[in-house]
Design a protein around this motif. Sequence first.
Motif, short mmCIF file in Angstrom:
data_model
loop_
_atom_site.label_atom_id
_atom_site.label_comp_id
_atom_site.label_asym_id
_atom_site.label_seq_id
_atom_site.Cartn_x
_atom_site.Cartn_y
_atom_site.Cartn_z
N THR A 30 0.83 -1.21 0.00
CA THR A 30 0.00 0.00 0.00
C THR A 30 0.86 1.25 0.00
O THR A 30 0.58 2.22 -0.72
CB THR A 30 -0.93 0.00 1.23
OG1 THR A 30 -1.75 -1.17 1.17
CG2 THR A 30 -1.80 1.23 1.26
N LEU A 31 1.91 1.26 0.80
CA LEU A 31 2.79 2.42 0.84
C LEU A 31 3.54 2.61 -0.48
O LEU A 31 3.72 3.74 -0.94
CB LEU A 31 3.78 2.30 2.00
CG LEU A 31 3.16 2.48 3.39
CD1 LEU A 31 4.21 2.24 4.46
CD2 LEU A 31 2.53 3.85 3.54
N LEU A 32 3.94 1.51 -1.11
CA LEU A 32 4.60 1.61 -2.42
C LEU A 32 3.64 2.17 -3.47
O LEU A 32 4.03 3.00 -4.29
CB LEU A 32 5.14 0.26 -2.86
CG LEU A 32 6.41 -0.20 -2.19
CD1 LEU A 32 6.77 -1.62 -2.64
CD2 LEU A 32 7.56 0.75 -2.47
N TRP A 33 2.39 1.70 -3.44
CA TRP A 33 1.40 2.23 -4.38
C TRP A 33 1.16 3.71 -4.13
O TRP A 33 1.08 4.51 -5.06
CB TRP A 33 0.09 1.46 -4.25
CG TRP A 33 -0.99 2.08 -5.09
CD1 TRP A 33 -1.19 1.88 -6.42
CD2 TRP A 33 -1.95 3.04 -4.67
NE1 TRP A 33 -2.25 2.66 -6.84
CE2 TRP A 33 -2.73 3.37 -5.79
CE3 TRP A 33 -2.25 3.65 -3.45
CZ2 TRP A 33 -3.77 4.28 -5.73
CZ3 TRP A 33 -3.28 4.55 -3.40
CH2 TRP A 33 -4.03 4.86 -4.52
N GLY A 34 1.04 4.09 -2.86
CA GLY A 34 0.81 5.50 -2.52
C GLY A 34 1.98 6.37 -2.96
O GLY A 34 1.78 7.46 -3.51
N LEU A 35 3.19 5.91 -2.71
CA LEU A 35 4.37 6.67 -3.12
C LEU A 35 4.45 6.79 -4.64
O LEU A 35 4.76 7.86 -5.17
CB LEU A 35 5.64 6.00 -2.57
CG LEU A 35 6.94 6.70 -2.86
CD1 LEU A 35 6.97 8.07 -2.19
CD2 LEU A 35 8.11 5.85 -2.39
N SER A 36 4.12 5.71 -5.33
CA SER A 36 4.12 5.75 -6.79
C SER A 36 3.08 6.74 -7.31
O SER A 36 3.35 7.50 -8.25
CB SER A 36 3.82 4.35 -7.33
OG SER A 36 3.61 4.38 -8.72
N SER A 37 1.92 6.73 -6.70
CA SER A 37 0.87 7.66 -7.11
C SER A 37 1.26 9.11 -6.83
O SER A 37 1.01 9.99 -7.65
CB SER A 37 -0.43 7.31 -6.39
OG SER A 37 -1.46 8.16 -6.78
N ILE A 38 1.87 9.35 -5.69
CA ILE A 38 2.30 10.70 -5.35
C ILE A 38 3.37 11.19 -6.32
O ILE A 38 3.32 12.32 -6.81
CB ILE A 38 2.79 10.76 -3.89
CG1 ILE A 38 1.62 10.57 -2.94
CG2 ILE A 38 3.52 12.06 -3.60
CD1 ILE A 38 2.02 10.33 -1.50
#
Length: 96
Positions: A30-38
Motif C-alpha cells: 500500500t505504501l509503495l502504491w501510494g508513493l508511486s501515485s504521489i
Amino acid sequence: MFEWQDLFQWDRFITPAIIKIFYWLAIGLTLLWGLSSILSGLAMMVLNPFAGFILVIVGLVGAFAGIIFARILAEFVLIVFRINDHLGAIRDRGHM
C-alpha cells in the motif's frame, strides 16, 4: 510461532501465527502504491497542475485507506480464529 509439523497436522491453525506477515506485506504494498501515485502526480503537475494535485491527493488518501483496510481485514481474520478458540473452550467446559 508454528513448527513445520503443524503444516501437516490439523490440530492447530497456523493462520493466526502468520497473519502479521501478510499484514506488513499489505502495508508495504500500500505504501509503495501510494508513493508511486504521489510521484506520478508530482510529475503530472508539469503538464496539468490540477490533475497532478488530484493524483497526489488520491495517492495520500488511498494509502491511508489501504492501511486502515489492511488492519481491519487482519483483525477480522484474528477475531474469527479467536471466536473458534472461545467456542472450543465453552465446548470443553460443558463436557466436565
